[in-house]
Design a protein around this motif. Structure first.
Motif, PDB file in Angstrom:
ATOM      1  N   PRO A 185       0.826  -1.220   0.000  1.00  0.00           N
ATOM      2  CA  PRO A 185       0.000   0.000   0.000  1.00  0.00           C
ATOM      3  C   PRO A 185       0.852   1.258   0.000  1.00  0.00           C
ATOM      4  O   PRO A 185       1.957   1.281   0.560  1.00  0.00           O
ATOM      5  CB  PRO A 185      -0.808  -0.128   1.289  1.00  0.00           C
ATOM      6  N   THR A 186       0.346   2.293  -0.640  1.00  0.00           N
ATOM      7  CA  THR A 186       0.934   3.621  -0.559  1.00  0.00           C
ATOM      8  C   THR A 186      -0.045   4.519   0.167  1.00  0.00           C
ATOM      9  O   THR A 186      -1.267   4.325   0.096  1.00  0.00           O
ATOM     10  CB  THR A 186       1.234   4.186  -1.953  1.00  0.00           C
ATOM     11  N   ALA A 187       0.463   5.509   0.864  1.00  0.00           N
ATOM     12  CA  ALA A 187      -0.366   6.363   1.713  1.00  0.00           C
ATOM     13  C   ALA A 187      -0.560   7.730   1.073  1.00  0.00           C
ATOM     14  O   ALA A 187       0.358   8.291   0.463  1.00  0.00           O
ATOM     15  CB  ALA A 187       0.278   6.517   3.084  1.00  0.00           C
ATOM     16  N   SER A 188      -1.772   8.257   1.218  1.00  0.00           N
ATOM     17  CA  SER A 188      -2.072   9.620   0.769  1.00  0.00           C
ATOM     18  C   SER A 188      -3.135  10.193   1.694  1.00  0.00           C
ATOM     19  O   SER A 188      -3.762   9.468   2.466  1.00  0.00           O
ATOM     20  CB  SER A 188      -2.573   9.624  -0.682  1.00  0.00           C
ATOM     21  N   GLY A 239      -6.444  10.080  10.217  1.00  0.00           N
ATOM     22  CA  GLY A 239      -6.777   9.145   9.155  1.00  0.00           C
ATOM     23  C   GLY A 239      -5.769   9.147   8.038  1.00  0.00           C
ATOM     24  O   GLY A 239      -4.889  10.003   7.943  1.00  0.00           O
ATOM     25  N   VAL A 240      -5.916   8.137   7.146  1.00  0.00           N
ATOM     26  CA  VAL A 240      -5.030   8.004   5.998  1.00  0.00           C
ATOM     27  C   VAL A 240      -5.765   7.199   4.937  1.00  0.00           C
ATOM     28  O   VAL A 240      -6.573   6.322   5.244  1.00  0.00           O
ATOM     29  CB  VAL A 240      -3.710   7.302   6.380  1.00  0.00           C
ATOM     30  N   THR A 241      -5.511   7.510   3.674  1.00  0.00           N
ATOM     31  CA  THR A 241      -6.031   6.716   2.566  1.00  0.00           C
ATOM     32  C   THR A 241      -4.905   5.850   2.020  1.00  0.00           C
ATOM     33  O   THR A 241      -3.809   6.348   1.732  1.00  0.00           O
ATOM     34  CB  THR A 241      -6.592   7.616   1.463  1.00  0.00           C
ATOM     35  N   LEU A 242      -5.182   4.541   1.896  1.00  0.00           N
ATOM     36  CA  LEU A 242      -4.206   3.575   1.400  1.00  0.00           C
ATOM     37  C   LEU A 242      -4.652   3.048   0.047  1.00  0.00           C
ATOM     38  O   LEU A 242      -5.840   2.776  -0.161  1.00  0.00           O
ATOM     39  CB  LEU A 242      -4.063   2.407   2.379  1.00  0.00           C
ATOM     40  N   THR A 270     -12.691  -4.200   1.916  1.00  0.00           N
ATOM     41  CA  THR A 270     -13.158  -3.458   0.758  1.00  0.00           C
ATOM     42  C   THR A 270     -13.099  -4.348  -0.468  1.00  0.00           C
ATOM     43  O   THR A 270     -12.321  -5.308  -0.519  1.00  0.00           O
ATOM     44  CB  THR A 270     -12.304  -2.198   0.527  1.00  0.00           C
ATOM     45  N   THR A 271     -13.926  -4.041  -1.464  1.00  0.00           N
ATOM     46  CA  THR A 271     -13.861  -4.761  -2.726  1.00  0.00           C
ATOM     47  C   THR A 271     -12.944  -4.063  -3.721  1.00  0.00           C
ATOM     48  O   THR A 271     -12.609  -4.629  -4.756  1.00  0.00           O
ATOM     49  CB  THR A 271     -15.264  -4.880  -3.351  1.00  0.00           C
ATOM     50  N   GLY A 272     -12.542  -2.829  -3.422  1.00  0.00           N
ATOM     51  CA  GLY A 272     -11.667  -2.072  -4.307  1.00  0.00           C
ATOM     52  C   GLY A 272     -10.220  -2.144  -3.868  1.00  0.00           C
ATOM     53  O   GLY A 272      -9.857  -2.892  -2.959  1.00  0.00           O
ATOM     54  N   THR A 273      -9.378  -1.342  -4.517  1.00  0.00           N
ATOM     55  CA  THR A 273      -7.946  -1.350  -4.217  1.00  0.00           C
ATOM     56  C   THR A 273      -7.525  -0.086  -3.477  1.00  0.00           C
ATOM     57  O   THR A 273      -6.381   0.370  -3.598  1.00  0.00           O
ATOM     58  CB  THR A 273      -7.112  -1.513  -5.503  1.00  0.00           C
ATOM     59  N   SER A 274      -8.422   0.485  -2.717  1.00  0.00           N
ATOM     60  CA  SER A 274      -8.076   1.596  -1.828  1.00  0.00           C
ATOM     61  C   SER A 274      -9.053   1.607  -0.671  1.00  0.00           C
ATOM     62  O   SER A 274     -10.168   1.082  -0.779  1.00  0.00           O
ATOM     63  CB  SER A 274      -8.101   2.939  -2.560  1.00  0.00           C
ATOM     64  N   ALA A 275      -8.631   2.183   0.428  1.00  0.00           N
ATOM     65  CA  ALA A 275      -9.486   2.274   1.606  1.00  0.00           C
ATOM     66  C   ALA A 275      -8.985   3.407   2.479  1.00  0.00           C
ATOM     67  O   ALA A 275      -7.774   3.675   2.537  1.00  0.00           O
ATOM     68  CB  ALA A 275      -9.487   0.970   2.396  1.00  0.00           C
ATOM     69  N   THR A 276      -9.910   4.087   3.153  1.00  0.00           N
ATOM     70  CA  THR A 276      -9.548   5.135   4.096  1.00  0.00           C
ATOM     71  C   THR A 276      -9.708   4.608   5.512  1.00  0.00           C
ATOM     72  O   THR A 276     -10.766   4.086   5.869  1.00  0.00           O
ATOM     73  CB  THR A 276     -10.418   6.376   3.891  1.00  0.00           C
ATOM     74  N   TYR A 283       1.832   4.233  12.462  1.00  0.00           N
ATOM     75  CA  TYR A 283       1.066   3.011  12.246  1.00  0.00           C
ATOM     76  C   TYR A 283       1.645   2.267  11.048  1.00  0.00           C
ATOM     77  O   TYR A 283       2.079   2.890  10.077  1.00  0.00           O
ATOM     78  CB  TYR A 283      -0.407   3.326  11.946  1.00  0.00           C
ATOM     79  N   THR A 284       1.607   0.939  11.106  1.00  0.00           N
ATOM     80  CA  THR A 284       2.062   0.106   9.993  1.00  0.00           C
ATOM     81  C   THR A 284       0.875  -0.673   9.442  1.00  0.00           C
ATOM     82  O   THR A 284       0.134  -1.316  10.196  1.00  0.00           O
ATOM     83  CB  THR A 284       3.156  -0.871  10.454  1.00  0.00           C
ATOM     84  N   PHE A 285       0.685  -0.610   8.121  1.00  0.00           N
ATOM     85  CA  PHE A 285      -0.450  -1.244   7.473  1.00  0.00           C
ATOM     86  C   PHE A 285       0.024  -2.191   6.376  1.00  0.00           C
ATOM     87  O   PHE A 285       1.050  -1.949   5.724  1.00  0.00           O
ATOM     88  CB  PHE A 285      -1.381  -0.200   6.848  1.00  0.00           C
ATOM     89  N   ALA A 286      -0.754  -3.262   6.155  1.00  0.00           N
ATOM     90  CA  ALA A 286      -0.522  -4.191   5.050  1.00  0.00           C
ATOM     91  C   ALA A 286      -1.876  -4.668   4.553  1.00  0.00           C
ATOM     92  O   ALA A 286      -2.925  -4.354   5.143  1.00  0.00           O
ATOM     93  CB  ALA A 286       0.340  -5.363   5.496  1.00  0.00           C
ATOM     94  N   VAL A 287      -1.880  -5.439   3.467  1.00  0.00           N
ATOM     95  CA  VAL A 287      -3.120  -5.834   2.797  1.00  0.00           C
ATOM     96  C   VAL A 287      -3.075  -7.314   2.446  1.00  0.00           C
ATOM     97  O   VAL A 287      -2.030  -7.839   2.036  1.00  0.00           O
ATOM     98  CB  VAL A 287      -3.341  -4.998   1.515  1.00  0.00           C
ATOM     99  N   TYR A 288      -4.210  -7.994   2.625  1.00  0.00           N
ATOM    100  CA  TYR A 288      -4.432  -9.346   2.114  1.00  0.00           C
ATOM    101  C   TYR A 288      -5.516  -9.299   1.049  1.00  0.00           C
ATOM    102  O   TYR A 288      -6.455  -8.501   1.150  1.00  0.00           O
ATOM    103  CB  TYR A 288      -4.923 -10.287   3.218  1.00  0.00           C
TER     104      TYR A 288
END
Length: 548
Positions: A352-355, A361-364, A394-400, A410-415
């Motif tokens: 993930p990249t952060a914006s 909050g953060v959008t990944l 989420t069903t998409g490739t981004s999430a807030t 914070y450290t985030f990852a995705v499955y």
């Protein structure tokens, strides 16, 4: 059971929920030729797939007939882990008719999202008591009129003949009316598993379905009828829940919890007991309802405004709590669920990249995964050493992700997950440090402030906070400074705190979530002395809001 007259959520508004079967009735089920079955069928008091695999429904209701433009909800329901969806249809007697073309499209979408599809006619709700409600015989005519959309779909579709087909008046006719409707559909060539709702607005406080279920089952030439109980205020204790469900299990008759919620106007159902008892007995359940409730039962929405990333407390409980859908649902083997052959996990998604980093909050965003069948969704996890916490699906490739602490790393990852429940390897991680609260960053909000009334030394103020972003804002903190020494004495819609001229407001339970594009309004009584100049700057979670 105590007689209560308040109607269920499905009776007042939209949809239903289901559950499935207890151990069946050997003497009655013996007439069911399981070997010859080509689709979902009852045998030994259990609901089986065509291959003989036991199937336990775990899902929710979706009010399609009122929200036909929200058919994407099926993919979102699947992404939360459900294996079944109960879809509200109309025969055209009370609402806009769902014709054969629309029914075929609903079935197609259920199949595309690997969901078992329970279809119900809602126009029967409260027959005998509710003005305009129609009979089960009329509902059977509707099913016959759309039969072309259902032929060959016995592996995927359960026909729920009519929602809550009798109210608290004339419910004594339930047994004869239900038998006749079942037999009418069988005579018309329906080989599907049929589901029948209880009378008394689905709650069967009179015990009518409980007493006569065996005779209704016997009247079905295919012995392929499932009984559905709707559990609201009548079932406000664990003892009542267990007594009703155990009766069907002991009698070896198939039973499902066709609708239930965490609260209701006619009493507070014991949802923990419903979930735990259904899990212990191997019974199915369908919660009420995905989204779109109105008329005072909006609290039964599982997500806000059909936003799959905005789970309500009820949605969080049903999907992610003990004995909930995520922990207990198994996909039907006809789609490749357990024993169905899909054992290949999706590929690893991109890091993930952060914006859009704010103080809370953060959008990944990340590169998509792929799968041999279909990627159903993604789980965003917060990584803390060797432990993980799922923070978004989420069903998409981004999430807030919201609700974070200012100036914290914070450290985030995705499955990735496929429709059969297989999970990918974890993506590479990203570490994000939230901004310091109150640092002047811009938030996705606008605020309007007005003096609604004023008198000597006192006034009534009104503050409206609008979410200008694309995701819901939850558990927020609003801040402003009074320019002329005003003070707040009482507030509704939130809880104020004031230190000198500085005001902070935390939301009430009913204003805690602001949906994308939506707003909440706070009112208060305050005092002033000399002048009552309005504040000109507001912050939400430390970020500046525009002022309108």
């Amino acid at each position: 059971m105590r007689p209560r007259t308040a109607r269920t959520a499905g009776g007042v508004l939209l949809g239903l929920a289901l559950s499935l079967f207890g151990p069946g009735q050997p003497a009655l089920a013996a007439g069911n030729d399981a070997d010859a079955a080509t689709g979902l069928h009852v045998s030994g008091g259990r609901l089986l797939e065509g291959n003989g695999n036991d199937f336990v429904m775990r899902g929710v209701n979706h009010a399609h007939t009122w929200y036909a433009h929200e058919l994407d909800s099926l993919s979102h329901i699947k992404a939360k882990g459900a294996n079944t969806v109960r879809v509200v249809l109309s025969s055209g007697d009370r609402w806009t008719r769902n014709d054969a073309l629309d029914v075929a499209n609903v079935v197609s979408e259920c199949k595309a999202n690997r969901l078992i599809c329970v279809l119900e006619v809602h126009d029967t709700t409260g027959y005998g008591e509710q003005s305009g409600a129609v009979s089960l015989d009329r509902a059977a005519d509707y099913w016959i009129s759309v039969k072309s959309a259902l032929e060959g779909q016995e592996d995927y579709v359960v026909v729920n003949i009519g929602n809550e087909p009798h109210g608290n008046t004339g419910y004594q006719n339930w047994t004869a009316d239900t038998r006749a409707a079942v037999q009418k559909l069988r005579a018309a060539g329906f080989d599907h598993a049929l589901m029948v709702d209880a009378p008394n607005w689905g709650q069967d406080w009179s015990g009518t379905m409980r007493a006569d279920a065996a005779s209704v089952f016997s009247a079905d030439p295919d012995r392929n009828t499932i009984f559905s109980i709707h559990m609201y205020g009548v079932y406000d204790t664990a003892a009542e829940v267990q007594d009703y469900l155990n009766h069907f299990v002991d009698a070896e008759l198939p039973i499902v919890v066709g609708e239930f919620g965490h609260d209701h106007s006619d009493g507070n159902p014991d949802e923990d007991a419903i979930l735990a008892t259904a899990q212990r007995l191997g019974l199915g359940y369908l919660g009420w309802s995905w989204s779109g409730n109105g008329g005072g039962v909006e609290y039964l929405d599982m997500v806000e405004g059909f936003d799959p990333d905005a789970l309500t407390p009820w949605g969080e409980r049903l999907f992610n709590g003990a004995d909930g859908i995520a922990a207990t649902a198994e996909e039907a083997t006809v789609y490749g669920g357990p024993g169905g052959g899909d054992d290949e996990a999706p590929t690893r998604p991109g890091a993930p990249t952060a914006s859009g980093v704010t103080s809370t909050g953060v959008t990944l965003s990340w590169a998509a995964s792929s799968d041999n069948v279909r990627v159903a969704g993604y789980d965003v996890v917060r990584v803390n050493g060797s432990s993980e916490t799922t923070v978004r699906t989420t069903t998409g490739t981004s999430a807030t992700v919201t609700g974070l602490t200012p100036n914290t790393s914070y450290t985030f990852a995705v499955y990735a997950r496929d429709a059969a429940g297989n999970r990918s390897a974890r993506s590479a991680a990203v570490t994000v440090t939230t901004r310091q609260g109150g640092d002047g960053t811009t938030a996705n909000c606008s605020v309007s402030y007005k003096v609604a009334g004023q008198w000597q030394g006192g006034f009534q103020g009104e503050v409206t906070v609008r979410n200008t972003g694309t995701t819901a804002i939850r558990d927020w903190t609003l801040g402003w400074r009074f320019p002329a020494g005003q003070t707040i004495s009482t507030m509704w819609g939130g809880t104020p705190g004031q230190s000198g001229a500085d005001v902070t407001v935390r939301p009430a339970s009913y204003t805690a979530a602001i949906p994308a594009g939506g707003s909440v309004t706070l009112g208060f009584i305050g005092t002033w002395n000399g002048s009552n100049t309005s504040p000109t700057a507001f912050t939400l979670d430390g970020g500046a809001c525009s002022v309108s």
